[in-house]
Design a protein around this motif. Structure first.
Motif, PDB file in Angstrom:
ATOM      1  N   ALA A   1     -31.542 -18.954  -5.542  1.00 46.60           N
ATOM      2  CA  ALA A   1     -32.108 -17.780  -4.865  1.00 46.60           C
ATOM      3  C   ALA A   1     -31.052 -17.079  -4.011  1.00 46.60           C
ATOM      4  CB  ALA A   1     -33.305 -18.190  -4.011  1.00 46.60           C
ATOM      5  N   SER A   2     -30.186 -17.854  -3.358  1.00 48.10           N
ATOM      6  CA  SER A   2     -29.152 -17.269  -2.491  1.00 48.10           C
ATOM      7  C   SER A   2     -28.113 -16.506  -3.307  1.00 48.10           C
ATOM      8  CB  SER A   2     -28.473 -18.367  -1.674  1.00 48.10           C
ATOM      9  OG  SER A   2     -29.400 -19.000  -0.810  1.00 48.10           O
ATOM     10  N   ILE A   3     -27.746 -17.054  -4.469  1.00 53.91           N
ATOM     11  CA  ILE A   3     -26.785 -16.365  -5.336  1.00 53.91           C
ATOM     12  C   ILE A   3     -27.375 -15.045  -5.840  1.00 53.91           C
ATOM     13  CG2 ILE A   3     -25.608 -16.488  -7.570  1.00 53.91           C
ATOM     14  CD1 ILE A   3     -25.210 -19.495  -7.032  1.00 53.91           C
ATOM     15  N   LEU A   4     -28.634 -15.088  -6.279  1.00 55.51           N
ATOM     16  CA  LEU A   4     -29.282 -13.863  -6.753  1.00 55.51           C
ATOM     17  C   LEU A   4     -29.458 -12.857  -5.617  1.00 55.51           C
ATOM     18  CD1 LEU A   4     -31.998 -15.374  -9.132  1.00 55.51           C
ATOM     19  CD2 LEU A   4     -29.862 -14.220  -9.773  1.00 55.51           C
ATOM     20  N   TYR A   5     -29.738 -13.354  -4.404  1.00 53.92           N
ATOM     21  CA  TYR A   5     -29.897 -12.488  -3.229  1.00 53.92           C
ATOM     22  C   TYR A   5     -28.632 -11.663  -2.990  1.00 53.92           C
ATOM     23  CZ  TYR A   5     -30.063 -11.405   1.816  1.00 53.92           C
ATOM     24  OH  TYR A   5     -30.004 -10.788   3.034  1.00 53.92           O
ATOM     25  N   ALA A   6     -27.482 -12.309  -3.170  1.00 57.69           N
ATOM     26  CA  ALA A   6     -26.219 -11.609  -2.945  1.00 57.69           C
ATOM     27  C   ALA A   6     -25.790 -10.773  -4.142  1.00 57.69           C
ATOM     28  CB  ALA A   6     -25.120 -12.623  -2.612  1.00 57.69           C
ATOM     29  N   ALA A   7     -26.367 -11.036  -5.315  1.00 57.26           N
ATOM     30  CA  ALA A   7     -25.906 -10.364  -6.527  1.00 57.26           C
ATOM     31  C   ALA A   7     -26.741  -9.148  -6.912  1.00 57.26           C
ATOM     32  CB  ALA A   7     -25.887 -11.352  -7.697  1.00 57.26           C
ATOM     33  N   VAL A   8     -28.064  -9.191  -6.649  1.00 56.81           N
ATOM     34  CA  VAL A   8     -28.916  -8.092  -7.118  1.00 56.81           C
ATOM     35  C   VAL A   8     -28.659  -6.829  -6.311  1.00 56.81           C
ATOM     36  CG1 VAL A   8     -30.731  -9.629  -7.923  1.00 56.81           C
ATOM     37  CG2 VAL A   8     -30.836  -8.728  -5.599  1.00 56.81           C
ATOM     38  N   ARG A   9     -28.855  -5.686  -6.970  1.00 57.43           N
ATOM     39  CA  ARG A   9     -28.608  -4.390  -6.322  1.00 57.43           C
ATOM     40  C   ARG A   9     -29.902  -3.669  -5.970  1.00 57.43           C
ATOM     41  NH1 ARG A   9     -23.175  -3.764  -4.870  1.00 57.43           N
ATOM     42  NH2 ARG A   9     -21.986  -5.121  -6.277  1.00 57.43           N
TER      43      ARG A   9
ATOM     44  N   SER B   1     -25.387  -1.732   6.347  1.00 55.39           N
ATOM     45  CA  SER B   1     -24.762  -0.456   5.970  1.00 55.39           C
ATOM     46  C   SER B   1     -25.023  -0.096   4.515  1.00 55.39           C
ATOM     47  CB  SER B   1     -23.255  -0.514   6.238  1.00 55.39           C
ATOM     48  OG  SER B   1     -22.623  -1.498   5.431  1.00 55.39           O
ATOM     49  N   GLU B   2     -25.144  -1.098   3.630  1.00 55.70           N
ATOM     50  CA  GLU B   2     -25.377  -0.794   2.220  1.00 55.70           C
ATOM     51  C   GLU B   2     -26.737  -0.131   2.003  1.00 55.70           C
ATOM     52  OE1 GLU B   2     -25.936  -3.056  -2.063  1.00 55.70           O
ATOM     53  OE2 GLU B   2     -24.567  -3.918  -0.583  1.00 55.70           O
ATOM     54  N   PHE B   3     -27.747  -0.632   2.710  1.00 63.09           N
ATOM     55  CA  PHE B   3     -29.097  -0.107   2.511  1.00 63.09           C
ATOM     56  C   PHE B   3     -29.525   0.846   3.629  1.00 63.09           C
ATOM     57  CE2 PHE B   3     -29.133  -4.181   0.167  1.00 63.09           C
ATOM     58  CZ  PHE B   3     -29.485  -3.704  -1.083  1.00 63.09           C
ATOM     59  N   ASP B   4     -28.595   1.211   4.511  1.00 67.77           N
ATOM     60  CA  ASP B   4     -28.868   2.168   5.594  1.00 67.77           C
ATOM     61  C   ASP B   4     -30.048   1.723   6.466  1.00 67.77           C
ATOM     62  OD1 ASP B   4     -26.787   3.847   4.989  1.00 67.77           O
ATOM     63  OD2 ASP B   4     -27.971   5.162   3.693  1.00 67.77           O
ATOM     64  N   PHE B   5     -30.039   0.446   6.855  1.00 72.06           N
ATOM     65  CA  PHE B   5     -31.092  -0.054   7.736  1.00 72.06           C
ATOM     66  C   PHE B   5     -30.733   0.248   9.190  1.00 72.06           C
ATOM     67  CE2 PHE B   5     -32.932  -3.552   4.762  1.00 72.06           C
ATOM     68  CZ  PHE B   5     -33.592  -2.560   4.048  1.00 72.06           C
ATOM     69  N   VAL B   6     -30.650   1.524   9.502  1.00 69.34           N
ATOM     70  CA  VAL B   6     -30.316   1.959  10.860  1.00 69.34           C
ATOM     71  C   VAL B   6     -31.281   3.072  11.269  1.00 69.34           C
ATOM     72  CG1 VAL B   6     -27.878   1.315  10.729  1.00 69.34           C
ATOM     73  CG2 VAL B   6     -28.602   3.585   9.963  1.00 69.34           C
ATOM     74  N   CYS B   7     -31.235   3.411  12.566  1.00 66.56           N
ATOM     75  CA  CYS B   7     -32.042   4.507  13.118  1.00 66.56           C
ATOM     76  C   CYS B   7     -33.523   4.263  12.827  1.00 66.56           C
ATOM     77  CB  CYS B   7     -31.544   5.842  12.573  1.00 66.56           C
ATOM     78  SG  CYS B   7     -29.815   6.174  13.033  1.00 66.56           S
ATOM     79  N   SER B   8     -34.188   5.137  12.081  1.00 65.86           N
ATOM     80  CA  SER B   8     -35.628   4.981  11.857  1.00 65.86           C
ATOM     81  C   SER B   8     -35.953   3.768  10.993  1.00 65.86           C
ATOM     82  CB  SER B   8     -36.192   6.245  11.194  1.00 65.86           C
ATOM     83  OG  SER B   8     -35.579   6.468   9.934  1.00 65.86           O
ATOM     84  N   ARG B   9     -34.960   3.222  10.292  1.00 68.25           N
ATOM     85  CA  ARG B   9     -35.168   2.042   9.442  1.00 68.25           C
ATOM     86  C   ARG B   9     -34.561   0.790  10.059  1.00 68.25           C
ATOM     87  NH1 ARG B   9     -35.132   3.162   3.609  1.00 68.25           N
ATOM     88  NH2 ARG B   9     -33.383   1.727   3.432  1.00 68.25           N
ATOM     89  N   ASN B  10     -34.302   0.813  11.361  1.00 67.06           N
ATOM     90  CA  ASN B  10     -33.549  -0.298  11.953  1.00 67.06           C
ATOM     91  C   ASN B  10     -34.362  -1.568  12.132  1.00 67.06           C
ATOM     92  OD1 ASN B  10     -35.184   0.517  14.040  1.00 67.06           O
ATOM     93  ND2 ASN B  10     -33.585   0.474  15.595  1.00 67.06           N
TER      94      ASN B  10
ATOM     95  N   PHE C   1     -36.044  -6.453  -4.813  1.00 66.32           N
ATOM     96  CA  PHE C   1     -35.948  -7.876  -5.128  1.00 66.32           C
ATOM     97  C   PHE C   1     -35.414  -8.701  -3.959  1.00 66.32           C
ATOM     98  CE2 PHE C   1     -35.593  -5.904  -9.384  1.00 66.32           C
ATOM     99  CZ  PHE C   1     -36.674  -6.522  -9.987  1.00 66.32           C
ATOM    100  N   VAL C   2     -34.740  -8.054  -3.015  1.00 68.74           N
ATOM    101  CA  VAL C   2     -34.082  -8.785  -1.931  1.00 68.74           C
ATOM    102  C   VAL C   2     -35.064  -9.579  -1.081  1.00 68.74           C
ATOM    103  CG1 VAL C   2     -32.729  -8.537   0.183  1.00 68.74           C
ATOM    104  CG2 VAL C   2     -32.064  -7.291  -1.872  1.00 68.74           C
ATOM    105  N   PRO C   3     -36.162  -8.979  -0.552  1.00 69.07           N
ATOM    106  CA  PRO C   3     -37.088  -9.787   0.255  1.00 69.07           C
ATOM    107  C   PRO C   3     -37.772 -10.889  -0.541  1.00 69.07           C
ATOM    108  CG  PRO C   3     -37.959  -7.573  -0.110  1.00 69.07           C
ATOM    109  CD  PRO C   3     -36.550  -7.559  -0.575  1.00 69.07           C
TER     110      PRO C   3
END
Length: 574
Positions: A175-183, A122-131, A187-189
């Motif tokens: 890496a897991s802490i940064l994964y949850a912290a960065v906006r 929901s934060e990055f709108d990975f739904v519909c055409s981006r699902n 950088f997420v993938p």
């Protein structure tokens, strides 16, 4: 038997003898009737170090949850009925007699926040055409994990289990802490890929296996699964109170990191690895430390030196060694001393025999790189390799897939996840109680069929009965989880036993690779298909579980039988 096969059989027999010697060391420092206190203490520490990071990765099932959503609009009448990805264009300019043009969402989405305030989706709108974006990211991480696991396995064999685990653990946690912290989405993938590279979560279990004598390793494998279930039950509990994916991920990762930093100081290096690397002084010190903790008195002479004497000269009896005052020295010098009591021609014969054995060892070692082909060289080896690898792949797919699918079952997502986790306990108890009587093969087949039939019954959801009773989906999923959990516990014992001694590690590596392949296709087989039809991935998983159980019927039973040492023995094994 050809000369080549005789050479391979000789080397395999030597490997088995070396394994027996190492296992004898573990027997020396362990009480005869039960696991030692030191081993049980380390069992608790190592299983916790394995389960806590696994618990952190479990929080990812909430990241993948797609809440109900619709287009963000001023007036909800702009949204077509039963649609979540489209809206009416220019609704305010239309009259009742106009045709309503339908277009994709123009201004983002509004999400149902009754279960979660925010998820990764929901934060990055990975739904519909981006699902498919999230599924693709997890698939790429799965692809990275395959070479990463092989590299970590090599490094653990080369530099030690403890050191490599600590390094990979710290990389994964950072890496897991940064994964949850960065906006920033870019950088997420990258961070997910770095976390996948540090694929050393299996090393604590490996150390635990190598601390216990062979007769207790079945208990270690299943009991560690029980520890995992207990720790994993905290995830839905925390998820019920922490309904923001970043906060939940940071909380669980922080807990795992803190526990790891405390417990690192108490885990030993594997004594089996130290001996295999000829680091005898360190191994001797560790074995004596364990024996002292277990209140077992060892001989004052060097225990590894004594075993080395037995290996070098099978003419020396235990009685002679225990009654002869031999100073700590190399095996070579002591062997020469004992040879003084033998006729010279016998000494020369033995030396010639040893030279021939070394030449045979070298000839086979040159061909060691070709042994991957040995897994498929003969008909029976092909059957075993393909069936066992397929069994591991299906189990990994079904087991992990049911975790992700729990979020899409009727009812509360947190309650569903708790039930999906806790139902593993009865399957482990049944496996421990029944496996000594029934054996590995038929227990595996039974668990697979239970899982498969339970999941295939999910098709009832499309009937009138299933539509009227929402509990059908949850019950069928729980039955499937009970079966696949029991099967998974058994095949980790059964699978390696089916391979001959010299190919056992190689065969198990092939099984692990097939598991990783399952993790690659998992996002599409579960998260994507469930959006097509909620029951579809469960029916697919059930069909695969039933299908793979059929060839398992034709595999040999290993209960109460000596394990095969050569490929030739596999061909004659019934």
């Amino acid at each position: 038997m050809s000369a080549k096969e005789e050479k391979e059989a000789h080397v395999e027999k030597s490997d088995e003898m070396r394994g027996d010697k190492i296992d004898h060391y573990l027997d020396m420092i362990n009480p005869p009737s039960r696991p030692g206190r030191y081993q049980m203490m380390q069992f608790a520490i190592l299983c916790t170090l394995w389960a806590i990071p696994m618990m952190a990765s479990m929080s990812g099932i909430y990241d993948a949850y797609t809440p109900p959503h619709h287009c963000k609009v001023d007036n909800t009448s702009q949204i077509p009925e039963h649609e979540s990805c489209t809206m009416y264009a220019n609704w305010s300019l239309l009259t009742a007699n106009d045709s309503h043009e339908i277009v994709p969402c123009q201004n983002g989405f509004t999400y149902d926040r009754s279960q979660f305030e925010e998820t990764f989706i929901s934060e990055f709108d990975f739904v519909c055409s981006r699902n498919v974006y999230f599924e693709t990211m997890r698939t790429v991480a799965g692809v990275i994990t395959i070479p990463a696991t092989l590299i970590v396995s090599y490094l653990a064999d080369r530099f030690g289990r403890r050191k490599v685990f600590i390094i990979t653990f710290l990389i994964d946690r950072i890496a897991s802490i940064l994964y949850a912290a960065v906006r920033k989405l870019a950088f997420v993938p990258i961070l997910a890929g770095i976390a996948a590279l540090s694929a050393g979560e299996f090393l604590p279990i490996l150390i635990a296996y190598e601390l216990f004598p062979a007769r207790y390793r079945g208990f270690v494998g299943i009991a560690c699964n029980v520890v995992w279930v207990v720790t994993a039950c905290f995830i839905p509990l925390m998820g019920n109170f922490i309904r923001q994916w970043r906060t939940l991920s940071l909380s669980v990762t922080g807990l795992a990191t803190g526990v790891g930093l405390i417990l690192f100081w108490f885990i030993p290096e594997s004594p089996t690895w130290l001996i295999s690397q000829h680091r005898f002084t360190e191994a001797e010190t560790l074995l004596r430390k364990i024996a002292k903790f277990n209140k077992i008195k060892l001989p004052e002479t060097t225990i590894i030196q004594k075993e080395c004497l037995l290996k070098e000269s099978d003419k020396i009896s235990d009685k002679y060694l225990s009654t002869t005052s031999i100073p700590p020295t190399t095996c070579f010098h002591v062997r020469r001393k004992v040879d003084c009591f033998r006729p010279r021609d016998k000494v020369e014969d033995q030396e010639r025999s040893e030279q021939q054995q070394q030449q045979q060892q070298g000839a086979v070692d040159k061909q060691h790189g070709q042994r991957f082909r040995d897994l498929l060289k003969s008909r029976r080896m092909r059957i075993i390799t393909l069936v066992v690898s397929g069994l591991f792949m299906v189990n990994a797919l079904v087991y992990s897939g049911l975790f992700f699918l729990a979020a899409y079952l009727p009812g509360n997502i947190h309650v569903n996840n708790f039930l999906i986790i806790v139902v593993e306990l009865p399957s482990y108890i049944v496996a421990l109680l029944i496996m000594p009587r029934l054996g590995r093969k038929w227990l595996t087949v039974g668990f697979q069929l239970l899982s498969g039939l339970g999941l295939v019954a999910s098709i009832l959801e499309i009937t009138e009965f299933g539509k009227q009773h929402s509990w059908v989906a949850l019950v069928t999923a729980l039955i499937g989880k009970v079966g696949i959990s029991g099967s998974y516990a058994v095949i980790y014992l059964y699978g390696p036993e089916l391979f001959p001694t010299s190919l056992r590690s190689l065969g198990f590596s092939a099984c692990r690779v097939s598991e990783m392949f399952a993790q690659i296709i998992l996002p599409y087989a579960s998260i994507y298909l469930v959006k097509v039809a909620p029951w579809l991935p469960r029916v697919l998983f059930g069909g695969l579980a039933i299908l793979i159980s059929i060839p398992v019927v034709f595999l040999p039973e290993t209960k109460g039988k000596p394990l095969p040492e050569t490929i030739h023995e596999i061909e004659t094994w019934h």
